[in-house]
Design an enzyme around this catalytic site. Structure first.
Site, PDB file in Angstrom:
ATOM      1  N   ALA A 218       0.862  -1.189   0.000  1.00 30.63           N
ATOM      2  CA  ALA A 218       0.000   0.000   0.000  1.00 30.63           C
ATOM      3  C   ALA A 218       0.897   1.238   0.000  1.00 30.63           C
ATOM      4  CB  ALA A 218      -0.914   0.002   1.217  1.00 30.63           C
ATOM      5  N   LEU A 219       0.830   2.040  -1.040  1.00 32.32           N
ATOM      6  CA  LEU A 219       1.745   3.163  -1.220  1.00 32.32           C
ATOM      7  C   LEU A 219       1.686   4.145  -0.055  1.00 32.32           C
ATOM      8  CD1 LEU A 219       3.723   4.674  -3.071  1.00 32.32           C
ATOM      9  CD2 LEU A 219       1.743   5.803  -4.128  1.00 32.32           C
ATOM     10  N   ASP A 220       2.850   4.390   0.554  1.00 31.66           N
ATOM     11  CA  ASP A 220       3.006   5.356   1.645  1.00 31.66           C
ATOM     12  C   ASP A 220       2.093   5.071   2.836  1.00 31.66           C
ATOM     13  OD1 ASP A 220       4.957   6.781   0.313  1.00 31.66           O
ATOM     14  OD2 ASP A 220       3.536   8.139  -0.645  1.00 31.66           O
ATOM     15  N   GLU A 221       1.765   3.802   3.053  1.00 35.46           N
ATOM     16  CA  GLU A 221       0.893   3.451   4.171  1.00 35.46           C
ATOM     17  C   GLU A 221       1.522   2.417   5.104  1.00 35.46           C
ATOM     18  OE1 GLU A 221      -3.086   2.494   3.010  1.00 35.46           O
ATOM     19  OE2 GLU A 221      -3.261   4.220   1.664  1.00 35.46           O
TER      20      GLU A 221
END
Length: 276
Positions: A218-221
């Site tokens: 999950a991008l930037d999570e």
């Protein structure tokens, strides 16, 4: 979590003539889990390294630990890392200089970049002087060159994304199988995408920040390791604003890496961390 864990850890160390310098404990409410980190000094003659591993392994078995790690900084091999970076160099250069000064307990095995740097640039000259390989791969959305990157970093303990402006696929993350630490421009989840400093500047924010986190699909999570903030005002022009932002990124990444190497970061809940 159960009664007596702290006592057993202390007794294990004391029984080998060790002396505890620092001890941290965290017990989340209603979770039934116990987190602990202890720092101690010992005499290697009285407590051989293998015996130490055996002693703590028995403790971990006794309390059904899902993770138990022991590290002796002056004895165990340094961590082996690779740094991935793009055109921006402030984080990369800071890590290189910090490594040169002995501020980090790791060895840099390679720098991989999707930005070409000439032989006379200061980064390439630095790497050549210190025998660190520099690999330029023209990675982009159409061809991320991930198979080649995996070959270059296979002999590392973890990866650092020092402003690497390419998304790593889930397949890459699963194939690598070890931790990847990223520095993000801002306090997640704010100001994602292109030109984040200008986004924040145009929004008239009064606080800017930086976030270091683990990379997940999950991008930037991914779980957050460290965050830092600094106050800005209407008196800051865009150049000064960006300079402050880059300084925060360098400090935030350096602090997170030091904490990681000192075993201060433990996974907590689904997407959180305990940082002692």
């Amino acid at each position: 979590d159960e009664v007596g864990i702290v006592a057993r850890i202390s007794d294990c160390i004391a029984s080998r003539s060790g002396n505890i310098l620092n001890a941290d404990v965290f017990v989340p409410q209603n979770a039934g889990v116990f987190y602990s980190r202890s720092e101690f000094v010992f005499d290697p003659e009285k407590w051989p390294r293998q015996q130490m591993d055996d002693d703590f392994f028995k403790l971990s078995q006794m309390f059904s630990s899902f993770r138990s790690v022991v590290r002796v900084p002056n004895h165990d091999p340094k961590y082996r890392i690779a740094i991935l970076a793009s055109k921006q160099e402030h984080c990369l250069v800071d890590l290189l200089h910090g490594w040169q000064e002995g501020r980090f307990p790791f060895d840099i095995k390679a720098v991989v970049s999707n930005h070409e740097r000439g032989p006379n640039t200061h980064v390439v000259r630095f790497l050549e002087r210190h025998g660190i390989p520099y690999h330029y791969l023209d990675a982009n959305k159409e061809n991320r060159r991930e198979t080649e990157i995996l070959k270059l970093v296979e002999d590392t303990d973890f990866l650092v994304l020092a402003r690497y402006m390419q998304i790593l696929s889930g397949n890459f993350l699963r194939s690598y199988g070890r931790d990847i630490i990223n520095i993000h421009h801002g306090l997640l989840p704010s100001f994602k995408g292109r030109k984040p400093a200008k986004q924040a500047f145009d929004a008239g924010v009064k606080l800017i920040g930086a976030t270091t986190h683990f990379v997940t699909e999950a991008l930037d999570e991914g779980p957050i390791i460290e965050q830092m903030v600094e106050r800005v005002s209407h008196r800051d022009d865009l150049v000064g604003f960006i300079r402050k932002s880059e300084n925060l990124e360098k400090q935030c990444l350096a602090k997170a890496l030091k904490s990681y190497c000192e075993l201060r970061i433990l996974p907590y809940d689904t997407n959180k961390t305990v940082v002692f």
